[in-house]
Design an enzyme around this catalytic site. Structure first.
Site, PDB file in Angstrom:
ATOM      1  CE  LYS A   1     -46.123 -39.203  48.336  1.00 14.02           C
ATOM      2  NZ  LYS A   1     -46.013 -38.769  46.931  1.00 14.02           N
TER       3      LYS A   1
ATOM      4  CG  ASP B   1     -47.541 -36.274  44.952  1.00 15.43           C
ATOM      5  OD1 ASP B   1     -48.610 -36.918  45.007  1.00 15.43           O
ATOM      6  OD2 ASP B   1     -46.448 -36.802  44.667  1.00 15.43           O
TER       7      ASP B   1
ATOM      8  CE1 TYR C   1     -51.707 -30.479  61.283  1.00 11.88           C
ATOM      9  CE2 TYR C   1     -52.673 -28.882  62.776  1.00 11.88           C
ATOM     10  CZ  TYR C   1     -52.134 -29.193  61.543  1.00 11.88           C
ATOM     11  OH  TYR C   1     -52.055 -28.224  60.592  1.00 11.88           O
TER      12      TYR C   1
ATOM     13  CG  ASP D   1     -54.143 -22.063  54.189  1.00 20.24           C
ATOM     14  OD1 ASP D   1     -55.210 -22.291  54.800  1.00 20.24           O
ATOM     15  OD2 ASP D   1     -53.242 -21.341  54.654  1.00 20.24           O
TER      16      ASP D   1
ATOM     17  CG  ASP E   1     -53.189 -26.687  57.979  1.00 19.82           C
ATOM     18  OD1 ASP E   1     -54.031 -25.771  57.928  1.00 19.82           O
ATOM     19  OD2 ASP E   1     -52.033 -26.528  58.410  1.00 19.82           O
TER      20      ASP E   1
HETATM   21  C1  IPM Z   1     -56.241 -23.887  60.494  1.00 23.33           C
HETATM   22  C2  IPM Z   1     -55.025 -23.281  61.144  1.00 23.33           C
HETATM   23  C3  IPM Z   1     -54.655 -24.128  62.350  1.00 23.33           C
HETATM   24  C4  IPM Z   1     -54.343 -25.519  61.848  1.00 23.33           C
HETATM   25  C5  IPM Z   1     -53.495 -23.610  63.203  1.00 23.33           C
HETATM   26  C6  IPM Z   1     -53.723 -22.186  63.656  1.00 23.33           C
HETATM   27  C7  IPM Z   1     -53.232 -24.512  64.375  1.00 23.33           C
HETATM   28  O1  IPM Z   1     -53.977 -23.171  60.253  1.00 23.33           O
HETATM   29  O2  IPM Z   1     -57.306 -23.904  61.121  1.00 23.33           O
HETATM   30  O3  IPM Z   1     -56.132 -24.341  59.365  1.00 23.33           O
HETATM   31  O4  IPM Z   1     -53.249 -25.769  61.355  1.00 23.33           O
HETATM   32  O5  IPM Z   1     -55.212 -26.374  61.951  1.00 23.33           O
HETATM   33 MN    MN Z   2     -54.450 -23.857  58.239  1.00 18.19          MN
END
Ligand code: IPM
Ligand code: MN
Length: 358
Positions: free
Chosen positions: A192, A224, A144, A252, A248
């Site tokens: 990884k 993975d 990032y 999710d 990230d």
């Molecule tokens: C999160 C979001 C952010 C990230 C985006 C919006 C930049 O997806 O907080 O997980 O990828 O960090």
């Molecule tokens: Mn995210």
């Protein structure tokens, strides 16, 4: 003991303003109940800040965050930028700048299941029931932020660079051991290392640090494999720590196994003021409709009392109120069980009322 609490309120975009409004009402109710004096100030971040002042994390917002004890944050993002890859200034840059400038190197996302939501999970109930782990994602390094990043002159080649320094890895590994020590004493470090040099640095440093925490079991897992294990055997995790991009993606994935992303809070901590936010994002389709689930933000307020102010009783009462609203079926449409769905503000008001009458 009563205290003076200064909070920066950053609603951001999409459903941010609606859910943060409920989080703020809960904060007020808790302060009233426990005799704390609350002062707060709103500021712009994200697409709304670009529209108003041309940049997604204005200096005035940063200064407010720096002089506050905690930041309550909603979400950022707007479809008009998502669909325009050529846009030079993007809302997401505001979030990244905020994390970097506040030194928020760790994003903590507790993943816990709620009994009444288990039927909503994409996984079998026996797999998710009782799953309770914590993801710690590195937040200010890796791909990032790594340079160089960009395009070749002819525009046909693009590159991102994953960079980590020893110091960045050491501080988050120690933090992860600290949390593992307060929980079930198991740490899974996800990397990884079979392919990436940066991952091999993470693994080497973790191996060096592990002997300092002899009562904690350390497990090493390739990313993975970890992605697979989260859906096959989520109960095998206690604390998971990983670099920015892997974190990230995995968080999710982890969030949906609980049944609704609308329930999960997060805390970003590090050098300066900590930020508390729901993980679900700006959900533009629901913006302004008063239908978004405010519970992840309200649970982020619980984390704020616990992590930023060290006020455990306050956090516990918020969690209790959230659990009670779910038991009473006073919930938004995303988690309503064939029952009537309540609006964002109705759910917020119910939680506030519960706290007041407790
Ligand atoms: C999160 C979001 C952010 C990230 C985006 C919006 C930049 O997806 O907080 O997980 O990828 O960090
Ligand atoms: Mn995210």
């Amino acid at each position: 003991m009563s205290k003076l609490l200064k909070i920066a309120v950053l609603p951001g975009d999409g459903i941010g303003p609606e859910i943060v409004a409920q989080g703020l009402e809960v904060t007020k109710a808790i302060c009233e109940k426990f005799g704390h004096t609350l002062t707060y100030e709103h500021a712009l971040v994200g697409a709304c800040a670009i529209d108003a002042v041309g940049e997604p994390y204005p200096q005035s917002t940063h200064e407010l965050c720096m002089r506050s004890d905690a930041v309550l944050f909603g979400a950022i993002g707007d479809p008009k930028y998502d669909n325009n890859p050529a846009a030079k200034v993007r809302p997401e840059q505001g979030l990244l700048k905020m994390r970097k400038d506040l030194g928020l190197y760790a994003n903590i996302r507790p993943v816990a299941t709620f009994q009444s939501l288990i039927h909503k999970s994409p996984l079998r109930a026996d797999l998710v029931e009782g799953a309770d782990f914590m993801c710690i994602r590195e937040l200010t390094g890796g791909m990032y932020f790594g340079r160089p990043q960009g395009r070749s002159e002819d525009g046909n080649t693009a590159y991102d660079t994953c960079v980590y320094t020893r110091e960045e890895v050491e501080r988050i590994i120690h933090l992860a051991y600290k949390y593992a020590g307060q929980r079930r004493k198991k740490l899974t470090m996800v990397d990884k290392a079979n392919v990436l040099a940066s991952s091999r640095l993470w693994r080497q440093i973790t191996q060096e640090i592990a002997p300092q925490y002899p009562d904690i079991e350390t497990e090493y897992m390739f990313v993975d494999n970890a992605a697979m294990r989260i859906i096959q055997w989520p109960k095998s995790f206690d604390v998971m720590v990983t670099e920015n991009l892997f974190g990230d993606i995995l968080t999710d994935e982890a969030s949906v196994i609980t049944g609704s992303m609308g329930m999960l809070p997060s805390a970003s901590v590090g050098i300066h003021t900590s930020v508390f936010e729901p993980i679900h994002g700006s959900y533009p389709q629901a913006a302004g409709k008063n239908i978004a689930n405010p519970l992840a933000t309200i649970l982020s307020v619980a984390l704020m009392f616990e992590y930023a102010f060290d006020m455990m009783e306050e956090g516990t009462l918020i969690r209790e109120a959230v659990a009670a609203s779910m038991e009473a079926n006073v919930v938004t449409e995303d988690i309503a069980n064939n029952a009537k769905a309540f609006s964002t503000s109705e759910v917020g008001a119910w939680v506030v009322n519960y706290i007041k009458n407790k």
